[in-house]
Design a protein around this motif. Structure first.
Motif, PDB file in Angstrom:
ATOM      1  N   LYS A   1      -9.427  -0.460  -6.871  1.00 51.40           N
ATOM      2  CA  LYS A   1      -9.568   0.103  -5.528  1.00 51.40           C
ATOM      3  C   LYS A   1     -10.913   0.790  -5.396  1.00 51.40           C
ATOM      4  O   LYS A   1     -11.259   1.653  -6.211  1.00 51.40           O
TER       5      LYS A   1
ATOM      6  N   ASP B   1       0.888   2.418   3.559  1.00 45.52           N
ATOM      7  CA  ASP B   1       0.196   3.621   3.090  1.00 45.52           C
ATOM      8  C   ASP B   1       1.210   4.759   2.928  1.00 45.52           C
ATOM      9  O   ASP B   1       0.932   5.922   3.284  1.00 45.52           O
TER      10      ASP B   1
ATOM     11  N   HIS C   1       1.421   5.314  -2.198  1.00 42.74           N
ATOM     12  CA  HIS C   1       0.874   6.305  -3.138  1.00 42.74           C
ATOM     13  C   HIS C   1       2.023   7.051  -3.801  1.00 42.74           C
ATOM     14  O   HIS C   1       2.566   7.997  -3.240  1.00 42.74           O
TER      15      HIS C   1
ATOM     16  N   HIS D   1       0.847  -1.203   0.000  1.00 43.98           N
ATOM     17  CA  HIS D   1       0.000   0.000   0.000  1.00 43.98           C
ATOM     18  C   HIS D   1       0.878   1.248   0.000  1.00 43.98           C
ATOM     19  O   HIS D   1       1.418   1.639   1.029  1.00 43.98           O
TER      20      HIS D   1
ATOM     21  N   HIS E   1      -6.634  -1.215   4.516  1.00 46.04           N
ATOM     22  CA  HIS E   1      -6.178  -0.951   5.884  1.00 46.04           C
ATOM     23  C   HIS E   1      -6.812  -1.997   6.798  1.00 46.04           C
ATOM     24  O   HIS E   1      -7.963  -2.383   6.576  1.00 46.04           O
TER      25      HIS E   1
HETATM   26 ZN   LIG Z   1      -3.758   4.821   0.891  1.00 49.32          ZN
END
Ligand SMILES: [Zn+2]
Length: 340
Positions: free
Chosen positions: A149, A262, A51, A49, A202
């Motif tokens: 997603k 994340d 970005h 995960h 998550h």
């Molecule tokens: Zn994320």
């Protein structure tokens, strides 16, 4: 300390903790860098995960992370990345698919074009118009996405009705793509599990997932991407305790955990995050479980066997030492390692 203790081999079972079947004692070949060095060989490490639209596409070059899964980016970024073949290897979800006005539309970090709002499909039974869910999924795939997603954040705006979510999941599965959901807010974990979502982006951190629902997630072979650190960035917090409790019971029931940070959300180290690994241990994962979580090739089925992870020196002696040990790993060509 005795002289013998200084030269104890790294494989000595009494010394290190049990690392499980993915770890092998290995020696670096005499042709590459650091010839003859002894250490532990592991499969490629993957952050499931990240970005790249926030941290930049080259942020993880020169780290021990050999693969990442980007869970939300504008389609232009996928096009840009296609011409880049260095490490880490990137799998993409493409844009967030969300309800009109839903999360993350309007968030300051959400780059223009990173979210696609899908209207409720007209269900007049005539089938004369392409289904908007199908069109959106097919566009992600055309740009190179291998995962879909969906944002199910009831705490931040509208979410898909069940029929639209079902249409997204069906369209993805028809194309062989798993669906990963951001779940946040009351009832969203249940919605994702009942709709057949394959993975949670998550560990649920805003609601307790009861044991029956955990059992359903496990039976459906749902994967949960950990992201424990970003629940509170290392501080004590109810969200962190909630996520730890949920993950502890999910893992205890046989659920499949994936390591994910994340990355791009808040301040985190580039590369392996030792704090995320320590929280996985706190959730009850043993060393071999942690390695399974960070070496899982998901969403790919097969591992990349061209590269391997190498950690120099003795293996950790405690689960607490695992995080720092793994954070010192590097990527090497698999052919430079000889299993001992
Ligand atoms: Zn994320």
């Amino acid at each position: 300390m005795s002289h013998a203790a200084d030269h104890r081999p790294v494989s000595e079972p009494a010394e290190g903790i049990e690392l499980g079947p993915l770890a092998e004692l290995a020696r670096r070949s005499l042709n590459g860098d650091h010839p003859g060095e002894i250490g532990t060989m592991l499969p490629p490490l993957i952050d499931h995960h990240v970005h790249l639209m926030i941290v930049g596409v080259h942020a993880l070059a020169d780290t021990a992370i050999a693969g990442v899964v980007d869970l939300g980016a504008p389609l232009e970024l996928l096009t840009e990345q296609r011409s880049h073949d260095g490490l880490p290897h990137v799998e993409f979800a493409g844009t967030f698919l969300t309800a009109p006005g839903g999360y993350p539309v309007g968030r300051p970090w959400a780059a223009p074009g990173c979210a696609r709002e899908i209207p409720v499909a007209p269900r007049d039974g005539r089938g004369s118009l392409p289904d908007p869910a199908e069109t959106a999924v097919s566009e992600q795939q055309a740009f190179g996405a291998s995962v879909v997603k969906v944002a199910l954040n009831a705490a931040a705006g509208p979410v898909f009705d069940r029929a639209t979510l079902d249409a997204v999941v069906a369209a993805a599965h028809e194309r062989g793509m798993p669906v990963v959901a951001h779940v946040e807010g009351e009832g969203m974990t249940r919605l994702a599990i009942e709709a057949g979502v394959d993975a949670l982006a998550h560990t649920p951190f805003t609601e307790r997932v009861d044991d029956d629902l955990v059992a359903r997630a496990v039976a459906a072979e749902q994967r949960w991407i950990s992201t424990l650190f970003v629940t509170s960035y290392g501080e004590p917090a109810p969200e962190r305790e909630m996520a730890l409790d949920n993950l502890r019971r999910f893992h205890g029931a046989g659920g499949r955990v994936l390591y994910g940070t994340d990355l791009g959300n808040g301040d985190q180290p580039l590369g392996v995050n030792p704090a995320e690994l320590a929280l996985l241990a706190e959730a009850g994962l043993g060393a071999s479980d942690v390695l399974a979580a960070i070496c899982d090739p998901w969403p790919l089925v097969e591992r990349d066997d061209a590269v391997a992870t190498f950690v120099t020196g003795p293996s950790p002696t405690t689960i607490d030492g695992l995080a720092d040990w793994l954070a010192s790993a590097c990527i090497v060509p698999a052919e430079d390692l000889e299993a001992l």
